[in-house]
Design an enzyme around this catalytic site. Structure first.
Site, PDB file in Angstrom:
ATOM      1  N   LYS A  89     -21.021   7.277 -40.583  1.00  0.00           N
ATOM      2  CA  LYS A  89     -20.740   7.678 -39.195  1.00  0.00           C
ATOM      3  C   LYS A  89     -20.674   6.429 -38.322  1.00  0.00           C
ATOM      4  O   LYS A  89     -21.683   5.750 -38.123  1.00  0.00           O
ATOM      5  CB  LYS A  89     -21.831   8.588 -38.633  1.00  0.00           C
ATOM      6  CG  LYS A  89     -21.402   9.124 -37.255  1.00  0.00           C
ATOM      7  CD  LYS A  89     -22.538   9.748 -36.483  1.00  0.00           C
ATOM      8  CE  LYS A  89     -23.219   8.778 -35.548  1.00  0.00           C
ATOM      9  NZ  LYS A  89     -22.387   8.264 -34.466  1.00  0.00           N
ATOM     10  N   GLY A 110     -29.239   0.247 -35.884  1.00  0.00           N
ATOM     11  CA  GLY A 110     -29.217   0.715 -34.509  1.00  0.00           C
ATOM     12  C   GLY A 110     -30.521   0.369 -33.821  1.00  0.00           C
ATOM     13  O   GLY A 110     -31.214  -0.580 -34.210  1.00  0.00           O
ATOM     14  N   SER A 111     -30.858   1.165 -32.832  1.00  0.00           N
ATOM     15  CA  SER A 111     -32.016   0.824 -32.012  1.00  0.00           C
ATOM     16  C   SER A 111     -33.322   1.164 -32.728  1.00  0.00           C
ATOM     17  O   SER A 111     -33.364   2.029 -33.603  1.00  0.00           O
ATOM     18  CB  SER A 111     -31.942   1.579 -30.696  1.00  0.00           C
ATOM     19  OG  SER A 111     -31.926   2.962 -30.963  1.00  0.00           O
ATOM     20  N   THR A 112     -34.385   0.501 -32.325  1.00  0.00           N
ATOM     21  CA  THR A 112     -35.693   0.729 -32.939  1.00  0.00           C
ATOM     22  C   THR A 112     -36.160   2.161 -32.682  1.00  0.00           C
ATOM     23  O   THR A 112     -36.740   2.789 -33.574  1.00  0.00           O
ATOM     24  CB  THR A 112     -36.693  -0.322 -32.420  1.00  0.00           C
ATOM     25  OG1 THR A 112     -36.275  -1.597 -32.936  1.00  0.00           O
ATOM     26  CG2 THR A 112     -38.112  -0.050 -32.897  1.00  0.00           C
ATOM     27  N   ASP A 113     -35.880   2.695 -31.506  1.00  0.00           N
ATOM     28  CA  ASP A 113     -36.323   4.068 -31.217  1.00  0.00           C
ATOM     29  C   ASP A 113     -35.696   5.073 -32.174  1.00  0.00           C
ATOM     30  O   ASP A 113     -36.381   5.932 -32.726  1.00  0.00           O
ATOM     31  CB  ASP A 113     -35.967   4.457 -29.779  1.00  0.00           C
ATOM     32  CG  ASP A 113     -36.911   3.786 -28.786  1.00  0.00           C
ATOM     33  OD1 ASP A 113     -37.928   3.226 -29.245  1.00  0.00           O
ATOM     34  OD2 ASP A 113     -36.607   3.803 -27.580  1.00  0.00           O
ATOM     35  N   GLY A 164     -34.397   4.362 -35.039  1.00  0.00           N
ATOM     36  CA  GLY A 164     -34.914   4.017 -36.372  1.00  0.00           C
ATOM     37  C   GLY A 164     -36.250   4.699 -36.642  1.00  0.00           C
ATOM     38  O   GLY A 164     -36.496   5.225 -37.729  1.00  0.00           O
ATOM     39  N   GLU A 193     -32.085  -1.383 -40.117  1.00  0.00           N
ATOM     40  CA  GLU A 193     -31.783  -2.670 -39.460  1.00  0.00           C
ATOM     41  C   GLU A 193     -31.818  -2.389 -37.970  1.00  0.00           C
ATOM     42  O   GLU A 193     -30.909  -1.744 -37.440  1.00  0.00           O
ATOM     43  CB  GLU A 193     -30.381  -3.155 -39.846  1.00  0.00           C
ATOM     44  CG  GLU A 193     -30.170  -3.413 -41.306  1.00  0.00           C
ATOM     45  CD  GLU A 193     -30.749  -4.727 -41.766  1.00  0.00           C
ATOM     46  OE1 GLU A 193     -31.248  -5.486 -40.918  1.00  0.00           O
ATOM     47  OE2 GLU A 193     -30.724  -4.979 -42.975  1.00  0.00           O
ATOM     48  N   CYS A 199     -27.884  -7.829 -32.225  1.00  0.00           N
ATOM     49  CA  CYS A 199     -29.289  -7.538 -32.553  1.00  0.00           C
ATOM     50  C   CYS A 199     -30.103  -8.818 -32.708  1.00  0.00           C
ATOM     51  O   CYS A 199     -31.265  -8.858 -32.358  1.00  0.00           O
ATOM     52  CB  CYS A 199     -29.360  -6.706 -33.820  1.00  0.00           C
ATOM     53  SG  CYS A 199     -28.392  -7.405 -35.160  1.00  0.00           S
ATOM     54  N   GLU A 241     -35.704  -5.542 -25.333  1.00  0.00           N
ATOM     55  CA  GLU A 241     -34.390  -5.957 -25.805  1.00  0.00           C
ATOM     56  C   GLU A 241     -33.361  -5.549 -24.745  1.00  0.00           C
ATOM     57  O   GLU A 241     -33.251  -4.372 -24.415  1.00  0.00           O
ATOM     58  CB  GLU A 241     -34.065  -5.279 -27.130  1.00  0.00           C
ATOM     59  CG  GLU A 241     -32.744  -5.736 -27.693  1.00  0.00           C
ATOM     60  CD  GLU A 241     -32.325  -4.982 -28.940  1.00  0.00           C
ATOM     61  OE1 GLU A 241     -32.574  -3.774 -29.019  1.00  0.00           O
ATOM     62  OE2 GLU A 241     -31.742  -5.618 -29.828  1.00  0.00           O
TER      63      GLU A 241
HETATM   64  P1  NDP Z   1     -28.452   3.588 -31.370  1.00  0.00           P
HETATM   65  O1  NDP Z   1     -29.690   3.544 -32.182  1.00  0.00           O
HETATM   66  O2  NDP Z   1     -28.441   4.385 -30.144  1.00  0.00           O
HETATM   67  O3  NDP Z   1     -27.249   4.145 -32.253  1.00  0.00           O
HETATM   68  C1  NDP Z   1     -26.964   3.671 -33.532  1.00  0.00           C
HETATM   69  C2  NDP Z   1     -26.232   4.768 -34.302  1.00  0.00           C
HETATM   70  O4  NDP Z   1     -27.109   5.876 -34.521  1.00  0.00           O
HETATM   71  C3  NDP Z   1     -25.039   5.330 -33.557  1.00  0.00           C
HETATM   72  O5  NDP Z   1     -24.047   5.658 -34.507  1.00  0.00           O
HETATM   73  C4  NDP Z   1     -25.619   6.570 -32.911  1.00  0.00           C
HETATM   74  O6  NDP Z   1     -24.672   7.533 -32.588  1.00  0.00           O
HETATM   75  C5  NDP Z   1     -26.545   7.064 -33.989  1.00  0.00           C
HETATM   76  N1  NDP Z   1     -27.625   7.908 -33.515  1.00  0.00           N
HETATM   77  C6  NDP Z   1     -28.103   8.051 -32.241  1.00  0.00           C
HETATM   78  N2  NDP Z   1     -29.163   8.905 -32.243  1.00  0.00           N
HETATM   79  C7  NDP Z   1     -29.346   9.293 -33.527  1.00  0.00           C
HETATM   80  C8  NDP Z   1     -30.286  10.155 -34.178  1.00  0.00           C
HETATM   81  N3  NDP Z   1     -31.264  10.749 -33.508  1.00  0.00           N
HETATM   82  N4  NDP Z   1     -30.199  10.313 -35.510  1.00  0.00           N
HETATM   83  C9  NDP Z   1     -29.250   9.674 -36.222  1.00  0.00           C
HETATM   84  N5  NDP Z   1     -28.327   8.854 -35.670  1.00  0.00           N
HETATM   85  C10 NDP Z   1     -28.373   8.660 -34.330  1.00  0.00           C
HETATM   86  O7  NDP Z   1     -28.061   2.085 -31.134  1.00  0.00           O
HETATM   87  P2  NDP Z   1     -26.817   1.509 -30.350  1.00  0.00           P
HETATM   88  O8  NDP Z   1     -25.551   2.085 -30.842  1.00  0.00           O
HETATM   89  O9  NDP Z   1     -27.122   1.605 -28.911  1.00  0.00           O
HETATM   90  O10 NDP Z   1     -26.831  -0.004 -30.859  1.00  0.00           O
HETATM   91  C11 NDP Z   1     -27.614  -0.953 -30.311  1.00  0.00           C
HETATM   92  C12 NDP Z   1     -28.876  -1.168 -31.122  1.00  0.00           C
HETATM   93  O11 NDP Z   1     -28.597  -1.480 -32.489  1.00  0.00           O
HETATM   94  C13 NDP Z   1     -29.668  -2.344 -30.612  1.00  0.00           C
HETATM   95  O12 NDP Z   1     -31.025  -2.019 -30.499  1.00  0.00           O
HETATM   96  C14 NDP Z   1     -29.460  -3.409 -31.684  1.00  0.00           C
HETATM   97  O13 NDP Z   1     -30.472  -4.356 -31.720  1.00  0.00           O
HETATM   98  C15 NDP Z   1     -29.325  -2.618 -32.916  1.00  0.00           C
HETATM   99  N6  NDP Z   1     -28.560  -3.349 -33.922  1.00  0.00           N
HETATM  100  C16 NDP Z   1     -29.218  -3.855 -35.003  1.00  0.00           C
HETATM  101  C17 NDP Z   1     -28.552  -4.604 -35.937  1.00  0.00           C
HETATM  102  C18 NDP Z   1     -29.261  -5.137 -37.137  1.00  0.00           C
HETATM  103  O14 NDP Z   1     -28.608  -5.529 -38.081  1.00  0.00           O
HETATM  104  N7  NDP Z   1     -30.580  -5.183 -37.153  1.00  0.00           N
HETATM  105  C19 NDP Z   1     -27.117  -4.888 -35.821  1.00  0.00           C
HETATM  106  C20 NDP Z   1     -26.526  -4.283 -34.663  1.00  0.00           C
HETATM  107  C21 NDP Z   1     -27.251  -3.544 -33.751  1.00  0.00           C
HETATM  108  P3  NDP Z   1     -23.816   7.424 -31.233  1.00  0.00           P
HETATM  109  O15 NDP Z   1     -23.909   6.043 -30.709  1.00  0.00           O
HETATM  110  O16 NDP Z   1     -22.483   7.753 -31.680  1.00  0.00           O
HETATM  111  O17 NDP Z   1     -24.404   8.433 -30.300  1.00  0.00           O
END
Ligand code: NDP
Length: 788
Positions: free
Chosen positions: A191, A243-246, A248, A265, A299, A396
């Site tokens: 996704k 994605g975000s820590t929350d 995650g 990650e 990130c 962050e």
């Molecule tokens: P989010 O955690 O909001 O989203 C990441 C993905 O998860 C998106 O596809 C999102 O969908 C999806 N998502 C949102 N809520 C849920 C859920 N409850 N269950 C499952 N999937 C969900 O992060 P952001 O897109 O805002 O990205 C920024 C964050 O990602 C930053 O904190 C950054 O540090 C981190 N990041 C980490 C990296 C790493 O390698 N460590 C690399 C790049 C970013 P949708 O957005 O479509 O709603």
């Protein structure tokens, strides 16, 4: 002044726009409306949302919001494809990955332009960094596919992998996820983030074009709800999330107890440390890349500048001057440094954070110059006059905001650098390589760049410590994240632990002086905080001893002692080995006594168990100085040293069976790798471990390296899981308690291993090797440039 002289003076660049025509033509060819790519087919668009160009605000296309039914169809397709795909030879799978890499290169400009239009990042970055790295990732993993059986002989793929990625590096994150998963023989449902689905959809066309078998790659677009449907789906064997820590943490909680593989990650707040002997001009150029690459939506962005006080004023003055030359504007212009932020909501979020930071005393510098009249643009910002508690230092920001602080000594630099819940990356700038290499191991982060920044390569693992997540992407570690031991499928439920009923009266054997087994904390025997004792019964219910009933406070004391002993990690591996050998030697010396104790508790002859325990200590003493890292040669003038580091403080809750070996088999690998341990021995038969105190004391084990708290396994495991001072937790027990442990471990995202009610025969020599060593360690990649 004539024009040329004027250009020399201002060094202004003219516009160098990249044309959007081909990308627009591709979008038009799809009527700017997309369904999902499931089982090699395109579904009809369902309920859609708009994917906008953040630089212009214009809608690029309508994207389908995936439903639970869509996810289910994709899981079925991936399951259907798994058997055939995983049965292909590595060479056959490798050829597909190779073809994908070739196809990405053939269409690289289309990918780059589409990415820039959808995401807002400068074309210079998508063209020169993102897309070349995507191709490199598929090439690299074509090789892994072919050599898989040789390099991972006892491993099998997980099966169906659910992969969820963010919007900041849309195609690159896709490649980081899909390439290793496919190389290992898994099939995937990916996704993309709702803001940036387009290059994933173009990638799906590449999969069609190279003839990838149907169902091997499925792309389901959507919002967070689609992601939730993926993480909750019972038919998925592994979740890989960036994605975000929350989010995650939420995924860790949802997957707890399901047995799904999980790699996370997550976010970061990475320090960028500049020592007074640094090449300042280079450090400033590095910093520009560290924080303003991709508008700071990275990130691992070097978002916390830590500069040595003696050069602070000079450095900040130069930095401000350099910031004045950064060009913010149309991301399709090849001479633009800073493009558009992903979306208006992100701009608002950053402005809010800035307001909070300023209210808390921060000062903000932004260079002069106007921003484009429309679109999601922000100026680069430098924040000074902040304390570590300021919102802008702690949170962050994920935007073009650099926070600067100063330090006086290397020790203070390390302390400030580690003063964060995150641990993704760090940069160290110094002309003194001794100093840089002294600092690198002290930083709690998965990647450390010396005199450079944001270096990435498919052969070098990338991933976090602490709340930046666990698991690695890239290289050998990245491959192993998509594989599991073949024997795991043969595990059977553990027999229920027998709990004997106490006999009436039940006196202790009075022929000896009373022995009061206490806790063992910080090298001292201490009474339980509760003031309660627990009876230890043999199989017939006869009382064979009493131990302290440990509680939350005992665990807290033990964790504190274990944290104070973390210097064990920097004790030379040879010395750790010698101490483990010494433990083995002293245990062997008293083998009859330990065997008798096992018999008294369990009724079984304990001689074999003691012998195996001694052998196991020997085995891990042998590993202490051998399970080490690698040096990678990424395609630039640098080496990346993949250093194996301990997790830190590990909680270990031993299984009820095998009173001695059950604990030794788990603590030995943890100790060999430099972890300190809080051990909860078998609740039924703890006396084999309380007897061990004297062996530990005579074996030169430093105080606090092994701490032992007796008591109820489940309640003590819960306290360990909730404790933020514990970095890793292994729990051998029933399925329900294993779920609890995984759920309770979300607060600091500690790495867990749980037996989930299955019987792991720890006497088996398969556990003498890398199975537990891998789980007791994490890999830090230190990038070291070379050449004059
Ligand atoms: P989010 O955690 O909001 O989203 C990441 C993905 O998860 C998106 O596809 C999102 O969908 C999806 N998502 C949102 N809520 C849920 C859920 N409850 N269950 C499952 N999937 C969900 O992060 P952001 O897109 O805002 O990205 C920024 C964050 O990602 C930053 O904190 C950054 O540090 C981190 N990041 C980490 C990296 C790493 O390698 N460590 C690399 C790049 C970013 P949708 O957005 O479509 O709603």
């Amino acid at each position: 002044m004539n024009k040329i002289a004027q250009i020399f003076k201002t060094l202004d660049y003219g516009p160098a726009p990249e044309g959007p025509e081909q990308a627009n033509a591709w979008l038009d060819a799809h009527d700017r409306k997309f369904g999902h790519f499931i089982d090699g087919q395109w579904t009809k668009p369902g309920k859609t949302f708009s994917s906008d160009n953040p630089a212009t605000g214009e809608s690029l296309a309508q994207i389908t919001d995936g439903t639970a039914e869509d996810v289910d169809a994709a899981v079925k397709a991936a399951r259907g494809a798994f058997k055939g795909w995983s049965a292909l030879s590595g060479y056959e799978r490798g050829k597909y990955l190779y073809a994908i890499a070739r196809a990405v290169q053939k269409h690289s400009r289309l990918f780059a332009v589409l990415e820039t239009m959808d995401n807002g990042k400068p074309i210079r970055e998508s063209r020169d960094i993102d897309i070349p790295l995507v191709a490199r990732h598929f090439y690299h993993h074509a090789g892994w596919a072919q050599h898989l059986n040789r390099e991972f002989p006892d491993a099998v793929p997980y099966g169906v992998c659910g992969q969820i990625i963010p919007w900041n590096f849309p195609l690159l994150m896709l490649a980081w996820k899909i390439a290793p998963a496919l190389a290992a023989g898994n099939t995937v449902i990916l996704k993309p983030a709702e803001f940036t689905s387009l290059t994933a959809l173009l990638f799906a066309e590449i999969c069609e074009r190279v003839g990838l078998p149907k169902g091997v790659v499925n792309i389901v677009t959507g919002e967070g709800g689609t992601g939730q449907a993926i993480t909750a789906h019972a038919g998925i064997d592994k979740i890989a999330f960036t994605g975000s820590t929350d989010v995650g943490k939420a995924i860790r909680a949802v997957t707890a107890g399901t047995g799904k593989g999980l790699s996370l990650e997550l976010g970061g707040k990475s320090p960028y440390i500049v020592f007074e002997d640094a090449d300042i001009d280079s450090a400033i150029e590095g910093l520009i890349d560290a924080i303003w690459f991709n508008q700071g939506q990275v990130c691992c962005a070097g978002s916390r500048l830590l500069v040595q006080e003696s050069i602070e004023t000079r450095f900040i003055t130069k930095l401000k001057k350099r910031m004045e030359t950064l060009r913010v504007g149309d991301p399709l212009d090849k001479s633009i440094d800073i493009g558009a932020m992903i979306a208006p909501i992100q701009v608002e979020r950053i402005k809010d954070l800035m307001k909070r930071g300023v209210a808390e005393g921060a000062e903000v510098y932004e260079p002069d110059g106007a921003l484009p009249a429309k679109g999601c643009f922000l100026k680069p910002a430098l924040v000074t006059n902040v304390s570590p508690a300021n919102t802008l230092v702690a949170e962050e920001i994920f935007g073009p905001v650099l926070v600067a602080m100063s330090f006086r000594t290397p020790e203070e630099a390390v302390q400030l650098a580690n003063n964060t819940k995150y641990g993704l990356a760090a940069t160290i700038w110094s002309e003194n390589i001794n100093l840089a290499l002294d600092i690198a191991p002290q930083i709690k982060a998965g990647v450390v760049w010396i005199n450079g920044t944001n270096n990435f390569d498919a052969a070098v693992g990338f991933g976090g410590y602490k709340e930046s997540g666990f698991g690695r992407e890239g290289g050998r570690e990245g491959m192993s994240a998509y594989l599991k031991p073949a024997w795991e499928k043969d595990l059977r439920p553990a027999p229920a632990a027998k709990v004997a009923e106490a006999k009436a009266g039940n006196p202790l054997d009075a022929s000896h002086l009373d022995q009061t087994a206490k806790m063992y904390i910080g090298g001292k025997q201490s009474r339980p905080d509760s003031g309660y004792s627990r009876a230890v019964l043999d199989n017939s219910g006869k009382l064979v001893g009493e131990v302290g009933d440990g509680n939350r406070k005992d665990i807290r004391n033990a964790v504190e002692a274990a944290r104070a002993a973390l210097g064990w990690a920097s004790t030379p591996a040879h010395t750790r080995a010698q101490i483990l050998y010494f433990l083995a030697e002293n245990l062997d010396y008293r083998r009859d006594e330990f065997a008798a104790r096992i018999k008294a508790q369990t009724g079984h002859d304990g001689a074999e168990e003691v012998a195996l325990s001694v052998e196991r200590l020997f085995a891990f003493a042998g590993w202490a100085d051998k399970y080490d890292g690698a040096v990678h040669n990424p395609p630039l003038r640098a080496v990346a040293a993949a250093m194996i580091e301990p997790l830190g403080v590990m909680g270990i809750v031993a299984p009820p069976s095998r009173p001695l070996l059950g604990s030794i088999a788990l603590i030995a690998p943890a100790l060999a790798m430099g972890n300190t341990v809080v051990l909860v021995p078998s609740a039924q038969s703890p006396l084999s471990l309380t007897d061990l105190y004297q062996v530990i004391e005579t074996s030169d084990v430093p105080n606090g390296v092994i701490n032992i708290v007796t008591g109820d396994s489940v309640s003590l495991a819960k306290t360990l899981a909730e404790h933020d001072g514990v970095d890793g937790l292994w729990f051998a027990g029933n399925a329900e308690a294993s779920t609890m442990v995984e759920k309770a471990s979300t607060s600091n995202l500690k790495q867990t291993w749980t037996s989930r009610g299955l019987y792991y025969d720890l006497a088996d020599r398969r556990f003498e090797g890398d199975y537990f060593l891998g789980k007791a360690t994490q890999v830090k990649n230190v990038w070291i440039p070379y050449g004059a």
